[in-house]
Write an enzyme that holds these catalytic residues in place. Structure first.
Site, PDB file in Angstrom:
ATOM      1  N   CYS A 113      43.808  42.247  40.304  1.00  0.00           N
ATOM      2  CA  CYS A 113      44.027  42.308  41.759  1.00  0.00           C
ATOM      3  C   CYS A 113      45.294  43.466  41.865  1.00  0.00           C
ATOM      4  O   CYS A 113      44.213  44.831  41.979  1.00  0.00           O
ATOM      5  CB  CYS A 113      45.107  41.257  42.374  1.00  0.00           C
ATOM      6  N   HIS A 214      41.580  36.041  41.576  1.00  0.00           N
ATOM      7  CA  HIS A 214      42.662  36.293  40.825  1.00  0.00           C
ATOM      8  C   HIS A 214      42.089  35.229  39.853  1.00  0.00           C
ATOM      9  O   HIS A 214      42.277  33.898  39.969  1.00  0.00           O
ATOM     10  CB  HIS A 214      43.916  35.584  42.002  1.00  0.00           C
ATOM     11  N   GLU A 216      43.200  33.979  37.106  1.00  0.00           N
ATOM     12  CA  GLU A 216      44.328  32.832  36.365  1.00  0.00           C
ATOM     13  C   GLU A 216      44.782  31.615  37.418  1.00  0.00           C
ATOM     14  O   GLU A 216      44.771  30.916  36.941  1.00  0.00           O
ATOM     15  CB  GLU A 216      45.740  33.893  36.388  1.00  0.00           C
TER      16      GLU A 216
END
Length: 241
Positions: A113, A214, A216
């Site tokens: 990002c 993202h 994660e």
């Protein structure tokens, strides 16, 4: 499996509140830490600093450049859009120094990002400061503080396609900025359905992969697993094994 490679995660540098306290903090969302450790690495939080960059990289086998506040448009020679976040010069300078040196030293790097945007800026590219003005919708960040979902198409023959395949149907997205001109030496690797760029990588580096979403926040940890695998090889080579 061998030793766990040490993966640095760049940190947000801003006030935070816990219990009765509100103080300046160096912090990262814990999903980054869990993603690195589930992939077989050991996470190390890295506060921004322009000093000690080589000393930092001496102990790291890989780096994740995390998300967060918008990059100061001054760093890529643009006037500030009214929708751009206030500047955080300390974080910008520290992360740019770390990223430039990590690329020079060929340290395995995953840029997420804001990190994806930083990778482009460090290579001389610039940013679209408010993507909805370009694509005509808010689908990349519909609600502040919540992730949106959309699909991305991935270019064949890229490192990213080797890792996640030709399409990812539900990336977790929270950004209002995108890439304008692409930085030197970077290859475009993924696009949202509206045509906006979502992936960049440097094919001359052993592992320099950037994504605007993202990972994660996803159950799918293949990007982190690929980073950790490359970091393990890098660590072994450095130690002469």
């Amino acid at each position: 499996m061998g030793e766990r490679p040490i993966i640095g995660i760049t940190s947000y540098a801003q006030p935070a509140r816990w219990g009765a306290w509100e103080l300046k903090a160096a912090l990262v969302p814990y999903d980054y830490v869990e993603s690195v450790e589930r992939a077989g690495g050991r996470a190390l939080v890295v506060p921004p600093s322009v000093d000690g960059v080589d000393e930092t990289l001496d102990v790291l086998d890989g780096v994740v450049f995390s998300g967060g506040i918008d990059i100061d448009p001054d760093t890529y020679g643009a006037d500030r859009d009214e929708m751009t976040d206030p500047a955080q010069a300390h974080r910008d300078a520290g992360e740019m120094a770390l990223l430039r040196r990590a690329l020079e030293r060929d340290v395995p790097t995953l840029a997420i990002c804001r990190g994806f945007q930083l990778l482009n800026v460090v290579r001389g590219g610039d940013l679209d400061q408010h993507l909805p003005d370009t694509v005509g919708h808010e689908g990349h960040r519909e609600v502040l503080g919540a992730f949106s979902e959309h699909a991305v198409e991935v270019k064949s023959g890229t490192r990213l396609s080797e890792i996640i395949g030709a399409r990812h149907d539900a990336v977790q997205s929270s950004h209002h900025q995108g890439v304008g001109s692409v930085g030197e030496g970077l290859v475009e690797t993924a696009w949202a359905e509206d045509g906006s760029l979502e992936g960049l990588e440097d094919p001359e580096r052993r592992f320099a992969v950037g994504v605007l979403w993202h990972p994660e926040m996803e159950e799918d940890k293949r990007l982190f697993e690929a980073l950790v695998a490359e970091a393990r090889r890098y660590r072994s080579e450095r130690k002469g094994n």
